[in-house]
Design an enzyme around this catalytic site. Structure first.
Site, short mmCIF file in Angstrom:
data_model
loop_
_atom_site.label_atom_id
_atom_site.label_comp_id
_atom_site.label_asym_id
_atom_site.label_seq_id
_atom_site.Cartn_x
_atom_site.Cartn_y
_atom_site.Cartn_z
N ARG A 72 0.77 -1.29 -0.09
CA ARG A 72 0.27 -0.13 -0.09
C ARG A 72 0.83 1.21 0.08
O ARG A 72 0.23 2.52 0.07
CB ARG A 72 -0.94 -0.08 1.06
CG ARG A 72 -2.06 -1.32 1.03
CD ARG A 72 -2.94 -1.23 2.23
NE ARG A 72 -2.19 -1.25 3.54
CZ ARG A 72 -2.50 -1.28 4.52
NH1 ARG A 72 -3.91 -1.17 4.95
NH2 ARG A 72 -1.74 -1.68 5.83
N GLU A 73 1.98 1.06 -0.11
CA GLU A 73 3.12 2.26 -0.25
C GLU A 73 3.66 2.36 -1.55
O GLU A 73 3.15 2.63 -2.59
CB GLU A 73 3.90 2.38 0.99
CG GLU A 73 3.07 2.46 2.19
CD GLU A 73 3.88 2.86 3.54
OE1 GLU A 73 5.26 2.71 3.55
OE2 GLU A 73 3.27 3.02 4.68
N MET A 74 4.95 1.57 -1.58
CA MET A 74 5.74 1.78 -2.82
C MET A 74 5.74 0.42 -3.89
O MET A 74 5.96 0.42 -5.03
CB MET A 74 6.87 2.22 -2.60
CG MET A 74 7.04 3.59 -1.95
SD MET A 74 8.51 3.93 -1.05
CE MET A 74 9.22 4.97 -2.16
#
Ligand code: HEC
Ligand code: HEC
Length: 372
Positions: free
Chosen positions: A150-152
């Protein structure tokens, strides 16, 4: 010796071209010795004397080249799967490296479950990072956003390759860490550099610092409102029993005691019911559920929305919460008690909190995006 290596190289290249594996061959061809000098120079941290000392890990001393590399990596979306997200996408320099979104928004708009806190003075937090304290060091922390879906949402093997093929990074890694070949770029070195940069995110020059700690006459004096706010903030100076007492927890020069506490924002029937267990999710102790790390209040004017889930938009809402005494739970902190706050008190407290805004920090050219 050189002759032998050449033979080996051509044989290898020949074999690879036979097998048609062009990608691998490219990797082999590009792994040429990096042309750059390795002359590391120590980076002197500029820590105002009223802030504590910073513990620097023995295996990652700060160097000028290391900090500079870390700054580039921090701002470079190359670390994400589709090159859209960098660390700075969720930690904005103009907002004291916090996020204006309620919850972290990563690749493709994926939403995380917590608010990205300010990274101000993050190098001083040695009792556990994140809202729940689950990570020990900045080096370890920096590994995580890259592979978080859900980030990178990238994987480190891929990032190492992208960095090795990049026109500038091999040289920068050599200057920072003395590697000789692009293939020696590792996630360990990349995260060491990011951590070095993060340790330079030091703030100690707010109006409060100038007046109270530095006795800087040019900074003037507290206004009447700020002074009233100060007395409300520091419980030991308060004349009344019912008081905000913010400094029970947000205390010391970092404006946090770095402890994990339940400040009563969540309404639950039992300790098992916290939607986010916070510190308890990490320690696995029921009594720690619903506790979160006391965050710093430095630059708090800039870092809305507030709390681990970004539930409050304004400082007024935060004060309404505290004056209500919060929601009861068995582990509600003993210092969370109801108190009355007039409209003027509220404004005074907020004016006091705004004294903690450090514009030198937010505008420091050394901390800005190097690609702009
Ligand atoms: C998609 C948004 C997002 C991105 C991208 C991101 N972060 Fe964060 N960051 C967060 C959130 C959310 C938290 C709080 C998470 C928690 O407490 O569980 C956080 C917490 C942190 C912390 C802990 C600070 C403290 O005081 O404990 C550090 C350090 C940090 N991030 C650094 C980075 C670095 C370095 C990168 C890039 C490699 C990065 N972040 C990329 C959202 C993001
Ligand atoms: C018992 C300890 C305690 C006291 C007293 C306390 N706080 Fe907090 N504060 C916390 C904790 C713990 C959090 C984080 C809670 C969370 O995110 O779930 C927090 C969060 C905050 C935040 C959000 C910061 C951010 O980065 O999101 C603000 C603003 C704040 N407190 C201001 C105050 C003010 C103003 C007072 C006095 C009226 C006060 N606090 C009193 C423990 C305390």
């Amino acid at each position: 010796m050189k002759y032998n290596i050449n033979i080996l190289f051509f044989t290898l290249a020949f074999l690879l071209s036979c097998s048609g594996d062009e990608l691998v061959m490219n990797d082999v061809l590009k792994d040429q010795k990096i042309e750059a000098a390795y002359t590391p120079e120590a980076y002197q941290l500029n820590i105002p004397k009223w802030l504590p000392e910073m513990e620097i890990p023995a295996d990652n001393p700060l160097t000028k080249a290391g900090v500079e590399l870390g700054r580039h990596l921090f701002y470079d979306p190359i670390l994400s799967l589709d090159s859209t997200i960098s660390c700075a996408s969720c930690h904005l320099p103009e907002l004291s490296f916090a996020d204006p979104n309620r919850l972290g928004v990563g690749i493709g708009g994926a939403i995380g479950d917590r608010h990205a806190m300010s990274l101000v003075n993050v190098g001083f937090y040695t009792k556990g990072l994140f809202w729940d304290g689950r990570v020990k060091t900045l080096e370890e922390q920096a590994l995580m956003p890259i592979e978080d879906h859900r980030e990178m949402n990238e994987n480190w093997k891929q990032v190492e390759k992208k960095l090795a093929r990049h026109p500038n990074y091999p040289k920068m890694f050599r200057e920072a860490f003395g590697i000789e070949y692009p293939s020696q770029i590792t996630k360990e070195l990349a995260t060491k550099a990011i951590a070095q940069f993060e340790r330079t995110l030091i703030s100690g020059e707010s109006r409060f610092d100038k007046i109270v700690f530095a006795n800087d006459l040019d900074a003037g004096f507290l206004t009447d409102s700020e002074e009233r706010g100060r007395v409300l903030y520091f419980f030991e100076e308060s004349q009344v029993l019912e008081h905000p007492g913010c400094s029970h927890c947000h205390n010391g020069p970092l404006f946090t005691d770095n402890a994990f506490r339940n400040n009563g924002i969540e309404s639950v029937n039992s300790l098992k019911d916290f939607p986010d267990k916070g510190f308890g999710g990490f320690t696995k102790q029921l009594g720690d559920n619903g506790k979160f790390r006391v965050p710093t209040l430095r630059n708090i004017e800039l870092t809305a929305p507030y709390m681990h889930d970004g539930r409050f938009q304004t400082l007024e809402e935060v004060l309404d919460h505290y004056s209500s005494g919060g929601h009861f739970a068995e582990n509600l902190d003993a210092n969370i008690l109801p108190f009355t706050l007039s409209a003027r008190d509220k404004q005074d407290l907020i004016n006091f909190l705004k004294m903690l805004t450090d514009t030198n920090f937010v505008n420091n050219p050394d901390l800005q995006n190097p690609f702009k």
